[in-house]
Write a protein that holds these residues in place. Structure first.
Motif, short mmCIF file in Angstrom:
data_model
loop_
_atom_site.label_atom_id
_atom_site.label_comp_id
_atom_site.label_asym_id
_atom_site.label_seq_id
_atom_site.Cartn_x
_atom_site.Cartn_y
_atom_site.Cartn_z
N ARG A 112 0.24 9.99 18.69
CA ARG A 112 1.03 11.13 19.01
C ARG A 112 1.62 10.97 20.34
NH1 ARG A 112 -2.90 14.07 16.31
NH2 ARG A 112 -3.52 15.14 18.11
N GLY A 113 1.86 9.65 20.81
CA GLY A 113 2.60 9.41 21.87
C GLY A 113 1.49 9.05 23.13
N ILE A 114 0.05 9.22 22.96
CA ILE A 114 -0.49 8.85 24.09
C ILE A 114 -1.00 7.37 24.15
CG2 ILE A 114 -1.42 11.35 23.94
CD1 ILE A 114 -3.96 10.25 22.87
N GLY A 115 -0.61 6.55 23.22
CA GLY A 115 -1.04 5.07 23.06
C GLY A 115 -2.27 4.95 22.37
N LEU A 116 -2.60 3.63 22.18
CA LEU A 116 -3.56 3.00 21.18
C LEU A 116 -4.96 3.33 21.96
CD1 LEU A 116 -4.75 1.68 18.89
CD2 LEU A 116 -4.41 -0.56 19.92
N TYR A 117 -5.34 3.04 23.41
CA TYR A 117 -6.40 3.11 23.91
C TYR A 117 -6.86 4.73 24.10
CZ TYR A 117 -7.11 -1.63 25.27
OH TYR A 117 -7.30 -3.07 25.26
N ALA A 118 -5.88 5.48 24.43
CA ALA A 118 -6.10 6.83 24.62
C ALA A 118 -6.67 7.40 23.18
CB ALA A 118 -5.04 7.62 25.26
N LYS A 119 -5.94 7.07 21.82
CA LYS A 119 -6.14 7.37 20.90
C LYS A 119 -7.59 6.98 20.67
CE LYS A 119 -5.11 5.28 16.76
NZ LYS A 119 -4.11 4.94 15.77
N LEU A 120 -8.11 5.87 20.50
CA LEU A 120 -9.47 5.39 20.42
C LEU A 120 -10.42 6.31 21.40
CD1 LEU A 120 -8.94 1.63 19.92
CD2 LEU A 120 -9.29 3.47 18.27
N ASP A 121 -10.21 6.69 22.44
CA ASP A 121 -10.84 7.74 23.30
C ASP A 121 -11.00 9.00 22.85
OD1 ASP A 121 -10.96 5.40 25.25
OD2 ASP A 121 -9.55 6.10 26.56
N LEU A 130 -15.09 17.31 18.83
CA LEU A 130 -13.93 18.13 18.99
C LEU A 130 -12.96 17.57 18.05
CD1 LEU A 130 -13.55 17.24 22.93
CD2 LEU A 130 -14.37 19.14 21.84
N ASP A 131 -11.92 18.50 17.62
CA ASP A 131 -11.01 18.22 16.84
C ASP A 131 -9.66 17.38 17.53
OD1 ASP A 131 -8.77 19.61 17.89
OD2 ASP A 131 -9.24 21.57 16.85
N THR A 132 -8.76 16.86 16.84
CA THR A 132 -7.80 15.89 17.25
C THR A 132 -7.14 16.53 18.57
OG1 THR A 132 -6.10 14.31 16.71
CG2 THR A 132 -6.22 16.64 15.47
N TYR A 133 -6.92 17.66 18.47
CA TYR A 133 -6.02 18.37 19.58
C TYR A 133 -6.81 18.59 20.81
CZ TYR A 133 -2.67 18.68 15.83
OH TYR A 133 -1.91 18.28 14.73
N ALA A 134 -8.14 19.14 20.46
CA ALA A 134 -9.15 19.26 21.63
C ALA A 134 -9.48 18.14 22.33
CB ALA A 134 -10.40 20.23 20.96
N ALA A 138 -9.11 17.03 26.19
CA ALA A 138 -10.29 16.67 27.18
C ALA A 138 -9.83 15.53 28.01
CB ALA A 138 -11.50 16.53 26.18
N LEU A 139 -8.89 14.58 27.45
CA LEU A 139 -8.44 13.51 28.08
C LEU A 139 -7.18 13.88 29.04
CD1 LEU A 139 -8.38 11.02 25.10
CD2 LEU A 139 -10.09 10.94 26.90
N GLY A 140 -6.76 15.01 29.16
CA GLY A 140 -5.85 15.57 30.12
C GLY A 140 -4.62 15.11 29.52
#
Length: 216
Positions: A112-121, A130-134, A138-140
């Motif tokens: 959803r636009g945050i990139g692969l590494y951030a998605k895995l984080d 946490l759910d996918t949006y929370a 949490a990652l800012g």
């Protein structure tokens, strides 16, 4: 099927993009289903990314072609991850579009636009409850950082100004409408539910009002 909502006020039209390459590629999916695709690349896209469009079936000259903007998902589209429904949606969309004629816009907007590494984080945070949006917050990051300006530019370069939108996500219809694309109809995809993705799908239905008919 659901009809498009009343159009919001339009934004200034995005700059024109142009087709740079058109090449025919025979597609074949793991289940054996196959179809040819005319693959288009572009110049002048607003975000500078290498998005592509797949022209499927009788796509040329259609008055209101079936179009799916599909955001890249390496884990789901390539490796078959069951944590999301991206891979099955991609497979479904290509066949449905090929049958009626239209375009699949493959957009380089991982996670959803945050990139692969951030998605895995975010996946790691989801494993903690946490759910996918929370997890994104949490990652800012924002709940959804995708911008469909490039998608509207691609459609313009292809000579398409009115579409039947294959999507469960109301934000896609709203953004494209503001960008000057006429959405004549919203066509939902199937619900690809599994034990591994039920929390993910439920969060999309409850948080961003995706049109998903899920069990209680």
């Amino acid at each position: 099927m659901t009809t498009a909502p009343t159009a919001p006020d339009a934004a200034p039209s995005p700059p024109r993009a142009a087709i740079r390459t058109r090449v025919r590629i025979p597609l074949r999916f793991p289940d054996g289903w196959a179809t040819p695709a005319d693959v288009f690349t572009f110049t002048g896209l607003a975000d500078g990314k290498e998005h592509i469009a797949l022209g499927l079936g009788a796509h040329e000259g259609a008055a209101s072609p079936l179009v799916r903007p599909h955001s890249e998902c390496l884990t789901g589209d390539v490796f078959g991850s069951a944590r999301c429904d991206c891979g099955p949606q991609l497979r479904e969309a290509v066949q449905r579009i090929a049958e009626t004629g239209g375009y699949l816009l493959y957009l380089r907007q991982e996670g959803r636009g945050i990139g692969l590494y951030a998605k895995l984080d975010a996946y790691a945070l989801q494993d903690e409850g946490l759910d996918t949006y929370a997890a994104n917050r949490a990652l800012g990051r924002l709940d959804d950082e995708r911008d469909y300006t490039a998608a509207a530019q691609m459609l313009g370069a292809l000579g398409v100004d009115a579409i039947r939108l294959l999507s469960n996500n109301p934000d896609k219809a709203e953004q494209l409408t503001v960008l000057g694309v006429t959405v004549t109809e919203r066509v939902p995809t199937g619900v690809h539910l599994s034990e591994d993705n039920v929390r993910y799908l439920r969060a999309k239905a409850e948080h961003t009002h995706h049109t998903l008919d899920l069990p209680a």
